[in-house]
Design a protein around this motif. Structure first.
Motif, PDB file in Angstrom:
ATOM      1  N   TYR A 104      92.921  52.083  29.370  1.00 48.26           N
ATOM      2  CA  TYR A 104      91.893  53.110  29.142  1.00 48.26           C
ATOM      3  C   TYR A 104      92.133  53.998  28.269  1.00 48.26           C
ATOM      4  O   TYR A 104      91.844  54.809  27.760  1.00 48.26           O
ATOM      5  CB  TYR A 104      92.259  54.030  30.685  1.00 48.26           C
ATOM      6  CG  TYR A 104      91.470  53.141  31.772  1.00 48.26           C
ATOM      7  CD1 TYR A 104      90.571  52.252  31.778  1.00 48.26           C
ATOM      8  CD2 TYR A 104      91.661  54.102  33.055  1.00 48.26           C
ATOM      9  CE1 TYR A 104      90.041  51.835  32.766  1.00 48.26           C
ATOM     10  CE2 TYR A 104      91.237  53.361  34.069  1.00 48.26           C
ATOM     11  CZ  TYR A 104      90.315  52.471  33.962  1.00 48.26           C
ATOM     12  OH  TYR A 104      89.614  52.027  35.219  1.00 48.26           O
ATOM     13  N   GLU A 271      81.937  53.970  32.657  1.00 50.30           N
ATOM     14  CA  GLU A 271      82.069  54.340  31.470  1.00 50.30           C
ATOM     15  C   GLU A 271      82.103  56.009  31.056  1.00 50.30           C
ATOM     16  O   GLU A 271      82.916  56.462  30.317  1.00 50.30           O
ATOM     17  CB  GLU A 271      81.160  53.498  30.402  1.00 50.30           C
ATOM     18  CG  GLU A 271      81.306  54.121  28.975  1.00 50.30           C
ATOM     19  CD  GLU A 271      79.931  53.430  28.059  1.00 50.30           C
ATOM     20  OE1 GLU A 271      79.596  54.214  27.292  1.00 50.30           O
ATOM     21  OE2 GLU A 271      79.612  52.312  28.596  1.00 50.30           O
ATOM     22  N   MET A 311      77.673  48.280  27.200  1.00 44.22           N
ATOM     23  CA  MET A 311      78.776  49.033  28.099  1.00 44.22           C
ATOM     24  C   MET A 311      80.106  48.922  27.433  1.00 44.22           C
ATOM     25  O   MET A 311      80.601  47.630  26.974  1.00 44.22           O
ATOM     26  CB  MET A 311      78.706  48.458  29.540  1.00 44.22           C
ATOM     27  CG  MET A 311      79.608  48.776  30.435  1.00 44.22           C
ATOM     28  SD  MET A 311      80.054  47.800  32.060  1.00 44.22           S
ATOM     29  CE  MET A 311      80.732  46.572  31.318  1.00 44.22           C
ATOM     30  N   LEU A 312      80.679  50.127  27.411  1.00 44.60           N
ATOM     31  CA  LEU A 312      82.100  50.288  26.606  1.00 44.60           C
ATOM     32  C   LEU A 312      83.210  49.808  27.789  1.00 44.60           C
ATOM     33  O   LEU A 312      83.053  50.446  28.849  1.00 44.60           O
ATOM     34  CB  LEU A 312      82.450  51.378  26.094  1.00 44.60           C
ATOM     35  CG  LEU A 312      81.413  52.192  25.122  1.00 44.60           C
ATOM     36  CD1 LEU A 312      82.134  53.136  24.471  1.00 44.60           C
ATOM     37  CD2 LEU A 312      81.551  50.804  23.818  1.00 44.60           C
ATOM     38  N   PRO A 314      86.830  50.335  29.302  1.00 45.72           N
ATOM     39  CA  PRO A 314      87.733  51.440  29.131  1.00 45.72           C
ATOM     40  C   PRO A 314      88.536  51.700  27.933  1.00 45.72           C
ATOM     41  O   PRO A 314      88.496  52.855  27.531  1.00 45.72           O
ATOM     42  CB  PRO A 314      88.728  51.465  30.479  1.00 45.72           C
ATOM     43  CG  PRO A 314      87.795  50.595  31.242  1.00 45.72           C
ATOM     44  CD  PRO A 314      87.130  49.786  30.429  1.00 45.72           C
ATOM     45  N   ALA A 317      86.235  52.985  25.458  1.00 47.19           N
ATOM     46  CA  ALA A 317      85.673  54.245  25.773  1.00 47.19           C
ATOM     47  C   ALA A 317      86.897  55.305  25.161  1.00 47.19           C
ATOM     48  O   ALA A 317      86.557  56.500  24.571  1.00 47.19           O
ATOM     49  CB  ALA A 317      85.273  54.617  27.058  1.00 47.19           C
TER      50      ALA A 317
END
Length: 765
Positions: A104, A271, A311-312, A314, A317
């Motif tokens: 993340y 996300e 879609m990213l 983690p 993001a």
């Protein structure tokens, strides 16, 4: 006159000398083995291709003008067979390439899992997580789905295996779980740690009491279940915890194999939640307005387009949050932000093809082949992409180990795991089959348009030894008669040629251009269109096509004719028409049909008068081969549908099922007289009369209740200059109405007759 008067002389009407002396060849014979992929004309053989590549050598009977051909029966001169699907797949696939390890927190935690030499068997090398990283973890962590279940299972069993893809935040989740239960006593184990060799009484391998350990094995392998059971007992005895990370095997359907008791699937957190959490942390203490501006910027259309990812993960993001925060606070220019975003897909691809120990094994090669296949066949059916991937995996495997014959897994090949690993998804889409009809197909694609071009670019720029097997693979795909296969492969070859023009031309495209098989010529012409969109290579490619168009080798001229039909292989349409005229009249017209097809495609490419005027000039030329080329181009203009045009003009949009000639009349009414004049000449010339009548009969039969029926009714009077013309059309409608198998509906026949009877003899078109 009756409909059978095939010896009618070309009239001297308002178009001047519109044809040559009529001859006695009326009919057209067919290929006795069927209209295969190498010899039949576009449109008529659009859906009857054989699985083999077809040969460009065409008998005289393949010529659209039938028995009039003066060419040697063994000459190479067949048309370029490619149906509506080929043009559809070419446009769809070209659009893909027109875009101009993980946690993340951007990999800062996983990135320290280095292996510093060989680990002594049984040694437990652990590094405590620094306090600042623990603080960062607590501030930014966003719990993924099932986090509470993970914690409950870890508390009860003291051991948990999180199975998920790199970048999904597995390590961050593991560290957070251990921080919750170990009260800050968290360590990362060396990736080479041998869990099976731990000894409860050995100080080097002793598990610290009340401690939490996270491990991602260097080779991705975890101990067998009996060793995990033993590890669980050791952990429980010391009131400690461990979270191990694994990646699902392609054949793993969620059973967990021998680790079922301990393994849980890890799904990434949402996300938006991860992005918002990192933005809050990055801009902590800043004005509320800055945080709102950062959120808007993170979802801005320009940023999302630059990312090219649906879609990213983690880790991505987190990285985006850092970039956006720097932009909002004035530390990063907008252009640099977008440039950094464009690199996200490339970073993912670099991770996929990173190489290193264990990457030359067959399972890893199959995974790489699947990702490459997705780059080529994104949007195709799952079956096509998967089968193409297996063919490429074979090429890669025999390149790595030429002495070994690789096989295929039968049961150990789970699609869902492969899709997740490749950031791909399936969806149901409609695809063309025949005559504008579509069927639902389960297709597969990357989750983001930036990944496909990034895969091909990375391979060509960083993995030289990949070039040979990939080019051999593309060459083999050209042998597949399905348009969805060879056309998409050709577009990918064009993208690789754009990346390294000299290499791909020399190793793949030029040899294919010289080959006898017609589909190879179509493949080359399709590939070249991708390269022609690159201004740096455009003029060189145009010069190459021009050289081919004047070559003494028929196959090179044939390939040039197809390339010119796209409208981009010459500086102007006029230059392309001149080159096609030379090809179509060369060597007694042996390449007439493919050149005429090119002219018809150009008429759909521009909708200007120039192609029609050039056809008219050939019809009025005193040289027989020029007249024949004009007649052939006229017939193909009438027979081709808009959806079959390689590169149709925007004005023709919405008329994909229309005959091209009628679509031109509808979009450019000022050209209707020109189109009608060409078809009128073909109907009045004996060697094209029967073919023209067949095509016109097809219009009359098929237009009923179609969007273009009105245009047919408007067009018919334009074919009447003399009473003989009217009688010919009346006879044709009567013949179609009396067809014993498929007669015209009486109301439809009545409307057609009304249109013909209303025409004024000698009136203006």
């Amino acid at each position: 006159m009756s409909g059978g008067d095939a010896d009618a002389q070309p009239a001297q009407g308002d178009h001047g000398n519109q044809g040559n002396q009529a001859d006695q060849g009326h009919g057209r014979s067919r290929d006795p083995e069927g209209e295969d992929g190498g010899r039949a004309r576009s449109g008529r053989a659009a859906h009857g291709q054989r699985d083999d590549a077809g040969n460009r050598a065409a008998n005289a009977e393949d010529d659209i003008l039938g028995g009039d051909s003066d060419a040697d029966p063994s000459a190479k001169g067949g048309g370029a067979t490619a149906g509506p699907g080929a043009a559809h797949f070419a446009r769809e696939t070209r659009s893909v390439f027109l875009r101009g390890s993980s946690t993340y927190v951007g990999g800062t935690i996983n990135s320290v899992n280095f292996r510093f030499g060989e680990t002594v068997r049984g040694a437990l090398l652990a590094g405590p997580l620094p306090e600042d990283e623990l603080l960062r973890l607590r501030r930014r962590f966003i719990a993924p789905p099932d986090y509470d279940d993970f914690k409950r299972q870890l508390r009860e069993d003291h051991l948990l295996v999180l199975c998920g893809q790199p970048g999904s935040g597995r390590m961050y989740t593991a560290l957070s779980l251990l921080d919750d239960l170990g009260r800050g006593n968290v360590s990362r184990l060396d990736p080479g740690s041998d869990l099976a060799g731990l000894d409860a009484g050995d100080d080097d391998s002793r598990i610290a009491k009340g401690h939490g350990y996270a491990l991602e094995p260097a080779d991705g392998r975890l101990p067998a279940e009996l060793h995990l059971d033993r590890l669980r007992r050791l952990l429980a005895d010391r009131e400690s915890y461990a979270v191990l990370l694994s990646v699902p095997d392609p054949g793993d359907r969620g059973t967990g194999g021998g680790r079922a008791r301990y393994e849980r699937r890890h799904r990434p957190a949402a996300e938006d939640a991860v992005l918002d959490g990192h933005l809050e942390a990055e801009l902590d203490g800043g004005p509320t307005g800055a945080r709102e501006a950062a959120r808007r910027l993170a979802h801005d259309g320009r940023v999302r387009e630059a990312l090219g990812l649906e879609m990213l993960l983690p880790a991505e993001a987190a990285r985006l949050a850092g970039l956006v925060a720097r932009r909002v606070t004035g530390g990063l220019a907008e252009a640099e932000l977008l440039a950094q975003c464009r690199g996200f897909a490339a970073e993912q691809v670099r991770a996929w093809f990173a190489g290193g120990a264990g990457t030359e094994t067959l399972p890893v090669l199959r995974e790489a082949a699947f990702r490459i296949s997705l780059a080529v066949f994104g949007g195709s059916s799952v079956n096509i992409a998967a089968e193409a991937a297996e063919l490429l995996a074979w090429e890669l495997a025999v390149t790595v180990d030429p002495e070994r014959v690789p096989g295929r897994p039968v049961l150990g090949d789970g699609l869902q795991a492969r899709l997740t690993s490749a950031r791909a998804t399936t969806e149901t889409r409609s695809q063309p089959v025949v005559a504008g009809k579509h069927i639902p197909v389960r297709t597969v694609r990357f989750r983001g348009p930036a990944l496909a071009p990034a895969v091909l670019a990375h391979l060509w720029e960083h993995h030289h030894n990949m070039r040979g097997p990939v080019l051999r693979w593309l060459d083999s795909l050209c042998q597949d008669g399905r348009e969805e296969v060879w056309v998409r492969a050709a577009v990918a070859a064009g993208e690789l040629c754009r990346l390294d023009c000299a290499h791909t031309l020399g190793e793949l495209l030029i040899p294919m251009a010289k080959a006898d098989q017609a589909r190879r010529g179509l493949f080359v012409a399709t590939a070249l269109q991708v390269v022609l969109e690159d201004p740096q290579a455009r003029e060189a490619l145009r010069a190459l096509v021009k050289t081919w168009s004047r070559s003494g080798q028929a196959n090179l001229r044939w390939t040039a004719a197809v390339a010119l039909s796209w409208g981009t292989a010459a500086r102007t349409v006029g230059e392309a028409l001149t080159a096609l005229g030379g090809i179509g009249t060369w060597d007694d017209g042996r390449l007439r049909t493919v050149a005429a097809q090119g002219v018809a495609h150009l008429a759909g490419f521009t909708t200007d008068r120039e192609p029609l005027a050039r056809i008219r000039s050939w019809l009025g030329d005193g040289r027989r081969q020029h007249q024949n080329l004009g007649l052939a181009a006229t017939l193909l203009l009438a027979e081709l549908t808009v959806e079959s045009v390689w590169n149709p003009a925007e004005e023709l949009g919405g008329r994909e099922q229309w005959p091209l000639a009628l679509a031109i009349c509808a979009t450019r009414p000022d050209l209707a007289a020109d189109v009608a004049g060409l078809l009128w000449t073909a109907l009045r010339t004996s060697r094209s009369y029967r073919a023209a009548l067949d095509i016109l009969g097809g219009w009359l039969r098929n237009c009923r209740d179609k969007a273009w029926e009105t245009e047919v009714l408007r067009f018919l009077p334009r074919l009447v200059l003399e009473e003989d013309d009217r009688q010919r059309l009346v006879w044709l409608i009567g013949e179609l109405s009396q067809d014993p198998d498929e007669p015209l509906e009486p109301e439809h026949a009545h409307r057609l007759l009304q249109a013909v009877q209303a025409a004024q003899v000698g009136g203006a078109r």
